[in-house]
Write an enzyme that holds these catalytic residues in place. Structure first.
Site, PDB file in Angstrom:
ATOM      1  N   ARG A 182       0.033  14.428  12.985  1.00  0.00           N
ATOM      2  CA  ARG A 182       0.600  14.190  11.665  1.00  0.00           C
ATOM      3  C   ARG A 182       0.746  15.489  10.870  1.00  0.00           C
ATOM      4  NH1 ARG A 182      -1.673   8.579   9.371  1.00  0.00           N
ATOM      5  NH2 ARG A 182       0.416   8.470   8.531  1.00  0.00           N
ATOM      6  N   ASP A 212       3.732   0.456  12.221  1.00  0.00           N
ATOM      7  CA  ASP A 212       2.504  -0.140  11.690  1.00  0.00           C
ATOM      8  C   ASP A 212       2.274  -1.557  12.219  1.00  0.00           C
ATOM      9  OD1 ASP A 212       1.878   2.138  10.315  1.00  0.00           O
ATOM     10  OD2 ASP A 212       2.623   1.438   8.387  1.00  0.00           O
ATOM     11  N   LYS A 263       0.834  -1.210   0.000  1.00  0.00           N
ATOM     12  CA  LYS A 263       0.000   0.000   0.000  1.00  0.00           C
ATOM     13  C   LYS A 263       0.863   1.251   0.000  1.00  0.00           C
ATOM     14  CE  LYS A 263      -1.887   1.728   4.059  1.00  0.00           C
ATOM     15  NZ  LYS A 263      -1.621   3.188   4.117  1.00  0.00           N
ATOM     16  N   ASN A 264       1.843   1.274   0.919  1.00  0.00           N
ATOM     17  CA  ASN A 264       2.590   2.511   1.110  1.00  0.00           C
ATOM     18  C   ASN A 264       3.566   2.808  -0.019  1.00  0.00           C
ATOM     19  OD1 ASN A 264       1.175   2.936   3.388  1.00  0.00           O
ATOM     20  ND2 ASN A 264       2.824   2.426   4.820  1.00  0.00           N
ATOM     21  N   CYS A 322      -5.603   9.469   9.419  1.00  0.00           N
ATOM     22  CA  CYS A 322      -5.744   8.473  10.482  1.00  0.00           C
ATOM     23  C   CYS A 322      -5.881   9.133  11.846  1.00  0.00           C
ATOM     24  CB  CYS A 322      -4.496   7.610  10.532  1.00  0.00           C
ATOM     25  SG  CYS A 322      -4.598   6.113   9.604  1.00  0.00           S
ATOM     26  N   ARG A 330      -9.032  -0.229   4.101  1.00  0.00           N
ATOM     27  CA  ARG A 330      -8.109   0.753   3.513  1.00  0.00           C
ATOM     28  C   ARG A 330      -6.774   0.117   3.146  1.00  0.00           C
ATOM     29  NH1 ARG A 330      -6.738   5.357   7.213  1.00  0.00           N
ATOM     30  NH2 ARG A 330      -5.261   5.521   5.504  1.00  0.00           N
TER      31      ARG A 330
HETATM   32  C1  UD1 Z   1       3.989   6.703   6.436  1.00  0.00           C
HETATM   33  C2  UD1 Z   1       3.099   5.505   6.236  1.00  0.00           C
HETATM   34  C3  UD1 Z   1       2.575   4.997   7.570  1.00  0.00           C
HETATM   35  C4  UD1 Z   1       3.722   4.725   8.511  1.00  0.00           C
HETATM   36  C5  UD1 Z   1       4.627   5.957   8.634  1.00  0.00           C
HETATM   37  C6  UD1 Z   1       5.872   5.704   9.455  1.00  0.00           C
HETATM   38  C7  UD1 Z   1       2.106   5.913   4.080  1.00  0.00           C
HETATM   39  C8  UD1 Z   1       0.888   6.208   3.299  1.00  0.00           C
HETATM   40  N1  UD1 Z   1       1.982   5.888   5.404  1.00  0.00           N
HETATM   41  O1  UD1 Z   1       3.186   7.746   6.977  1.00  0.00           O
HETATM   42  O2  UD1 Z   1       1.848   3.779   7.327  1.00  0.00           O
HETATM   43  O3  UD1 Z   1       3.214   4.419   9.792  1.00  0.00           O
HETATM   44  O4  UD1 Z   1       5.053   6.364   7.306  1.00  0.00           O
HETATM   45  O5  UD1 Z   1       6.544   4.605   8.990  1.00  0.00           O
HETATM   46  O6  UD1 Z   1       3.162   5.653   3.541  1.00  0.00           O
HETATM   47  N2  UD1 Z   1       5.709  14.548  10.928  1.00  0.00           N
HETATM   48  C9  UD1 Z   1       5.824  15.891  11.245  1.00  0.00           C
HETATM   49  N3  UD1 Z   1       5.899  16.781  10.201  1.00  0.00           N
HETATM   50  C10 UD1 Z   1       5.868  16.398   8.893  1.00  0.00           C
HETATM   51  C11 UD1 Z   1       5.766  15.028   8.594  1.00  0.00           C
HETATM   52  C12 UD1 Z   1       5.690  14.111   9.641  1.00  0.00           C
HETATM   53  O7  UD1 Z   1       5.851  16.271  12.400  1.00  0.00           O
HETATM   54  O8  UD1 Z   1       5.944  17.251   8.009  1.00  0.00           O
HETATM   55  C13 UD1 Z   1       5.620  13.565  12.023  1.00  0.00           C
HETATM   56  C14 UD1 Z   1       4.284  12.837  12.028  1.00  0.00           C
HETATM   57  O9  UD1 Z   1       3.298  13.565  12.733  1.00  0.00           O
HETATM   58  C15 UD1 Z   1       4.649  11.529  12.690  1.00  0.00           C
HETATM   59  C16 UD1 Z   1       6.096  11.295  12.235  1.00  0.00           C
HETATM   60  O10 UD1 Z   1       6.587  12.554  11.800  1.00  0.00           O
HETATM   61  O11 UD1 Z   1       4.618  11.672  14.083  1.00  0.00           O
HETATM   62  C17 UD1 Z   1       6.262  10.274  11.143  1.00  0.00           C
HETATM   63  O12 UD1 Z   1       5.530  10.666  10.004  1.00  0.00           O
HETATM   64  P1  UD1 Z   1       5.893  10.201   8.526  1.00  0.00           P
HETATM   65  O13 UD1 Z   1       7.156   9.389   8.528  1.00  0.00           O
HETATM   66  O14 UD1 Z   1       5.817  11.396   7.654  1.00  0.00           O
HETATM   67  O15 UD1 Z   1       4.703   9.202   8.197  1.00  0.00           O
HETATM   68  P2  UD1 Z   1       3.722   9.250   6.965  1.00  0.00           P
HETATM   69  O16 UD1 Z   1       4.472   9.485   5.705  1.00  0.00           O
HETATM   70  O17 UD1 Z   1       2.560  10.116   7.267  1.00  0.00           O
END
Ligand code: UD1
Length: 427
Positions: free
Chosen positions: A121, A304, A22-23, A116, A396
């Site tokens: 996030r 995850d 998915k990711n 989610c 999802r």
């Molecule tokens: C992706 C995955 C999700 C997985 C996560 C971590 C997808 C669609 N989802 O989510 O399944 O659990 O990676 O492996 O690929 N953060 C900030 N600012 C930002 C971006 C992130 O503070 O601009 C924080 C988030 O709130 C979170 C952490 O960083 O606490 C990790 O987020 P991130 O690695 O970006 O995860 P996703 O890409 O949203």
């Protein structure tokens, strides 16, 4: 919303083939927008998030056809710059169209994400990085507006190896003028898959899979054909299904190197894991002992799989401490798990799992995708009947979930919301 009715206690046995990740699939679909030519993706999982991303791309003006696991994306028509709220709120990963739209149209307008229920996030890393590449950003009326005549490569150091920010910035940078260097980049296998796809579209990228990614901008990209990597989280979920039901499952189509730390933790608990070139087999006899786990960015223990592994730790003897380092608020499912008989106490980003529990079936509600999977695992291990509600969350991200589990011998039935179940009177 639909629900699952599960009669637990059956040791699961047999083989299960892992679907595409998915990711990865979601990001590759977004990346297809970077070229005006057609791209074809194979091994795309038929899950709700993929259908939502297809809707996002259609809304933006691309033609998308889905035929089994083959998705064809034709973005040759006139593209729109706006990803609307109705779609972005359904799936936070919709914000991954921001980088490609900015690169191709020189502007993008993306609704602020909902997503989610696992913490705030933020997207500040995405926006700070785009600004570094020369984008002008303003936020208003619930939308993020980004614009740039042509992005210019620069050095970007992420405060945290965010998966989504790394991906958005890679996609924005592939046609930027000059060189972009992303430091403290995420190292997930899905980042490597995205880099491979972008490279076959004509991009110049090195270092994907390490914490420094170097991108030399090119004038334009072609369409490409690519096969999505397997879903390591889905694989981990079925491995845990074998462990919690004292069964034996061969998980086919996943390289164990994607799951190294996860496998070492399973072994520490007492689960038998055999590794093959392109698969793993997992079995257990219930003689398990607790272990401490801390989630971290890849190659650390995947967040995850945190909820699903707490189900196993609940069955193991002794105490385990689980520390969630990636997302805030990712223990919301614990209250539901405790209703099934677990004894898990949380404080901030720590959970203390008092093991040795026996799950007893009751009604529970999925609070997010992976929590939902964890509750299904607990139901499979429980005595009596478990009803897992709000399984739209599970749809999802897990392809053919109940069918794959049924093929392994599970007694699990999907019930659409209009049909009353025998246990509904418990509410
Ligand atoms: C992706 C995955 C999700 C997985 C996560 C971590 C997808 C669609 N989802 O989510 O399944 O659990 O990676 O492996 O690929 N953060 C900030 N600012 C930002 C971006 C992130 O503070 O601009 C924080 C988030 O709130 C979170 C952490 O960083 O606490 C990790 O987020 P991130 O690695 O970006 O995860 P996703 O890409 O949203």
């Amino acid at each position: 919303m639909a629900k699952y009715l599960i009669t637990g206690g059956v040791p699961l046995a047999g083989k299960v083939r892992i679907s595409g990740a998915k990711n990865s699939a979601l990001k590759l679909m977004a990346a297809s927008l970077l070229s005006p030519r057609k791209s074809i993706l194979h091994n795309v999982p038929l899950i709700q998030d993929v259908f939502t991303m297809a809707d996002v791309l259609r809304e933006l003006g691309a033609e998308v056809s889905i035929d089994s696991d083959r998705v064809e994306i034709d973005p040759s028509g006139e593209l729109q710059d706006t990803a609307p709220y109705e779609l972005v709120r359904r799936m936070r990963a919709s914000i991954l169209v921001m980088g490609p739209l900015l690169a191709r149209l020189k502007r993008a307008r993306v609704a602020m994400p909902g997503g989610c229920n696992i913490g705030p996030r933020h997207i500040n890393f995405h926006l700070n990085g785009l600004e570094k590449l020369g984008a002008r950003i303003n936020v208003g009326h619930g939308f993020i507006n980004v614009a740039a005549n042509r992005l210019t490569g620069d050095a970007i150091s992420l405060d945290y190896p965010s998966v989504g920010a790394t991906e958005n910035l890679m996609m924005a940078a592939v046609t930027a003028r000059g060189r972009t260097v992303i430091e403290s980049a995420a190292r997930e296998p899905e980042i490597i898959d995205l880099a491979k796809f972008l490279t076959s579209m004509g991009a110049s990228i090195s270092g994907a899979g390490t914490s420094t990614i170097v991108i030399d901008g090119v004038e334009e990209l072609e369409g490409a054909t690519h096969t999505v990597i397997p879903d390591r989280i889905e694989a981990g979920t079925y491995m845990l299904a074998a462990a919690v039901t004292n069964g034996e499952i061969e998980v086919e189509g996943i390289s164990p190197r994607y799951l190294e730390l996860f496998i070492s933790k399973l072994r520490a608990v007492g689960v038998q894991v055999k590794e093959f070139d392109n698969g793993v087999s997992c079995s257990g006899d219930g003689d398990y002992s607790g272990t401490d786990i801390a989630t971290l960015p890849y190659p650390g223990f995947p967040t995850d799989l945190q909820a699903p592994v707490i189900v196993l730790l609940s069955l193991a003897q002794g105490h385990s401490i689980v520390t969630e380092n990636v997302f805030e608020n990712r223990f919301t499912f614990v209250d539901e798990l405790n209703r099934l008989g677990a004894n898990v106490q949380t404080s901030g980003h720590h959970a203390v799992v008092h093991g040795g529990c026996h799950f007893e079936g009751t009604i529970v509600e999925a609070t997010d995708l992976r929590a939902g999977a964890g509750l299904v695992l607990a139901g499979l291990a429980a005595s009596g009947q478990t009803e897992v509600r709000r399984i739209g969350h599970i749809d999802r991200g897990y392809e053919y979930f109940e069918h794959k589990l049924q093929a392994l011998g599970a007694d699990i039935e999907r019930v659409e919301s209009s049909k009353r179940s025998p246990s509904a009177s418990l509410t």
